[in-house]
Design a protein around this motif. Structure first.
Motif, PDB file in Angstrom:
ATOM      1  N   UNK A 166       0.708  -0.865   0.180  1.00 17.53           N
ATOM      2  CA  UNK A 166       0.255   0.262   0.239  1.00 17.53           C
ATOM      3  C   UNK A 166       1.031   0.976  -0.120  1.00 17.53           C
ATOM      4  N   UNK A 167       2.058   1.250   1.042  1.00 15.53           N
ATOM      5  CA  UNK A 167       2.623   2.288   0.593  1.00 15.53           C
ATOM      6  C   UNK A 167       3.094   2.775  -0.816  1.00 15.53           C
ATOM      7  N   UNK A 168       2.975   2.307  -1.931  1.00 16.26           N
ATOM      8  CA  UNK A 168       3.172   2.254  -3.642  1.00 16.26           C
ATOM      9  C   UNK A 168       2.472   3.549  -3.640  1.00 16.26           C
ATOM     10  N   UNK A 169       0.941   3.458  -2.965  1.00 18.41           N
ATOM     11  CA  UNK A 169       0.133   5.230  -3.296  1.00 18.41           C
ATOM     12  C   UNK A 169       1.387   6.475  -3.052  1.00 18.41           C
ATOM     13  N   UNK A 170       1.632   6.450  -1.946  1.00 17.35           N
ATOM     14  CA  UNK A 170       2.510   7.375  -1.411  1.00 17.35           C
ATOM     15  C   UNK A 170       3.962   7.893  -2.845  1.00 17.35           C
ATOM     16  N   UNK A 171       4.513   6.627  -2.445  1.00 15.28           N
ATOM     17  CA  UNK A 171       5.749   7.089  -3.544  1.00 15.28           C
ATOM     18  C   UNK A 171       5.156   7.734  -4.665  1.00 15.28           C
ATOM     19  N   UNK A 172       4.534   7.273  -5.539  1.00 16.22           N
ATOM     20  CA  UNK A 172       4.266   6.915  -6.564  1.00 16.22           C
ATOM     21  C   UNK A 172       2.810   9.033  -6.421  1.00 16.22           C
ATOM     22  N   UNK A 173       2.183   9.025  -5.419  1.00 17.98           N
ATOM     23  CA  UNK A 173       1.311  10.289  -5.229  1.00 17.98           C
ATOM     24  C   UNK A 173       2.592  11.299  -5.675  1.00 17.98           C
ATOM     25  N   UNK A 174       3.718  11.320  -4.347  1.00 22.69           N
ATOM     26  CA  UNK A 174       4.546  12.782  -4.648  1.00 22.69           C
ATOM     27  C   UNK A 174       5.683  12.435  -5.712  1.00 22.69           C
ATOM     28  N   UNK A 175       5.633  11.311  -6.352  1.00 20.16           N
ATOM     29  CA  UNK A 175       6.028  11.572  -7.692  1.00 20.16           C
ATOM     30  C   UNK A 175       5.833  12.643  -8.802  1.00 20.16           C
ATOM     31  N   UNK A 176       5.154  12.393  -9.165  1.00 23.40           N
ATOM     32  CA  UNK A 176       3.646  12.978  -9.896  1.00 23.40           C
ATOM     33  C   UNK A 176       3.349  14.140  -9.400  1.00 23.40           C
ATOM     34  N   UNK A 177       2.876  14.127  -8.279  1.00 28.53           N
ATOM     35  CA  UNK A 177       2.767  15.514  -7.906  1.00 28.53           C
ATOM     36  C   UNK A 177       3.659  16.734  -8.001  1.00 28.53           C
ATOM     37  N   UNK A 178       4.771  16.201  -7.364  1.00 25.04           N
ATOM     38  CA  UNK A 178       6.103  15.934  -7.835  1.00 25.04           C
ATOM     39  C   UNK A 178       6.968  17.044  -8.714  1.00 25.04           C
ATOM     40  N   UNK A 179       6.510  16.669 -10.054  1.00 26.13           N
ATOM     41  CA  UNK A 179       6.727  16.871 -11.516  1.00 26.13           C
ATOM     42  C   UNK A 179       5.287  17.886 -11.321  1.00 26.13           C
ATOM     43  N   UNK A 180       4.575  17.712 -11.019  1.00 20.47           N
ATOM     44  CA  UNK A 180       3.706  19.251 -11.542  1.00 20.47           C
ATOM     45  C   UNK A 180       3.989  20.099 -10.212  1.00 20.47           C
ATOM     46  N   UNK A 181       4.680  19.944  -9.382  1.00 18.94           N
ATOM     47  CA  UNK A 181       5.257  21.214  -8.433  1.00 18.94           C
ATOM     48  C   UNK A 181       3.830  21.412  -7.279  1.00 18.94           C
ATOM     49  N   UNK A 182       3.168  19.816  -7.010  1.00 16.62           N
ATOM     50  CA  UNK A 182       2.547  19.937  -5.837  1.00 16.62           C
ATOM     51  C   UNK A 182       3.426  19.426  -4.811  1.00 16.62           C
ATOM     52  N   UNK A 183       4.053  18.704  -4.505  1.00 19.73           N
ATOM     53  CA  UNK A 183       4.261  17.900  -3.197  1.00 19.73           C
ATOM     54  C   UNK A 183       5.286  18.604  -2.590  1.00 19.73           C
ATOM     55  N   UNK A 184       5.057  18.234  -1.150  1.00 20.93           N
ATOM     56  CA  UNK A 184       6.022  19.230  -0.163  1.00 20.93           C
ATOM     57  C   UNK A 184       7.219  18.614   0.592  1.00 20.93           C
ATOM     58  N   UNK A 185       8.013  18.957   0.279  1.00 19.29           N
ATOM     59  CA  UNK A 185       9.355  18.064   0.516  1.00 19.29           C
ATOM     60  C   UNK A 185       9.540  17.604   1.500  1.00 19.29           C
ATOM     61  N   UNK A 186       8.709  18.057   2.759  1.00 19.33           N
ATOM     62  CA  UNK A 186       8.711  16.810   4.506  1.00 19.33           C
ATOM     63  C   UNK A 186       8.512  15.609   3.927  1.00 19.33           C
ATOM     64  N   UNK A 187       7.190  15.273   2.969  1.00 15.15           N
ATOM     65  CA  UNK A 187       7.605  14.011   2.676  1.00 15.15           C
ATOM     66  C   UNK A 187       7.867  13.396   1.688  1.00 15.15           C
TER      67      UNK A 187
END
Length: 263
Positions: A166-187
């Motif tokens: 289930x942790x793959x969601x967090x990993x993938x979400x941060x990767x895709x969101x970061x590419x869009x400039x929306x990921x928080x550096x803390x996570x």
């Protein structure tokens, strides 16, 4: 010969039922009855053409379910998937038409996206290929620049059906969101650990072993040998790049922490 033609030529559609067998049946205009043996029950092993066909049929059927997650498939979503097929996956014109027909057939069939995912898990034992499907579902969900609640729910729940942690969601979400400039550096650091499938208290030695295992799983040559079509190799390379970035980021963070502790 196209990937789908090769798979059907090998007779794989006659070997199992379920949603993937039904999708193959709908495409060729035939019916693979429920009385036909499933591959898992018959102990049949997919050859490369068979694995490739199962990958494509399952993927585009699941993409159809993702597109209809909000209750209907809009013209914009159809265009998005067609553009994704043409420009991102770079399928030939023949294969593109086949993929679109599989997509159209799956929109309104009786199966859920989770049904497809569960059978795909049973037929394709290679985890890297299952992660590849998950990555492509994420790519389509984020293609319009935002993640809709219904799409997010699917992406959170489907790892279980695909046999992924289930942790793959967090990993993938941060990767895709970061590419869009929306990921928080803390996570982001936690996401890197999730990418490698380890916890933050893993030893340096085990961290390196986890990295090597993941890098080997997603090496393009190994993925190709398991049945991933050539058109999808760019996504295998993206996944391998994510693994390397995650490892490098964790190592750098640990070195910084060690330097602070020594100061």
């Amino acid at each position: 010969m196209s990937w789908l033609g090769a798979g059907i030529g090998a007779g794989i559609g006659m070997m199992f039922g379920g949603p993937i067998g039904a999708a193959l049946g709908a495409w060729v205009g035939s019916s693979f009855g429920s009385g036909l043996k499933r591959m898992a029950e018959a102990g049949v092993t997919l050859n490369r053409d068979g694995a490739q066909t199962v990958f494509i049929v399952a993927l585009f059927s699941m993409l159809a379910k993702m597109a209809k997650a909000d209750g209907q498939v809009s013209k914009a979503e159809i265009q998005l998937v067609e553009d994704f097929i043409k420009h991102n996956l770079r399928l030939s014109p023949e294969d593109r038409q086949q993929a679109i027909k599989i997509f159209q057939n799956a929109k309104d069939d009786q199966y859920s996206i989770y049904d497809y995912a569960q059978q795909f898990r049973q037929l394709i034992r290679n985890q890297a290929m299952r992660e590849m499907v998950y990555r492509l579902l994420f790519a389509v969900a984020f293609a319009d620049g935002e993640l809709h609640p219904a799409e997010e729910q699917i992406l959170k729940q489907i790892p279980v059906s695909l046999g992924l942690h289930e942790s793959i969601f967090t990993a993938m979400f941060n990767e895709f969101a970061q590419n869009g400039g929306a990921a928080a550096s803390g996570t982001s650091l936690k996401a890197h650990y999730d990418t490698l499938g380890v916890s933050s208290d893993v030893s340096d030695r085990d961290l390196k072993l986890a990295y090597r295992r993941k890098a080997a799983e997603f090496h393009p040559d190994k993925i190709a040998s398991k049945g991933l079509p050539e058109e999808f190799m760019r996504h295998a390379e993206d996944q391998m790049k994510s693994v390397t970035v995650a490892y490098d980021a964790i190592v750098a963070a640990r070195k910084r922490e060690a330097a602070v502790n020594q100061a």
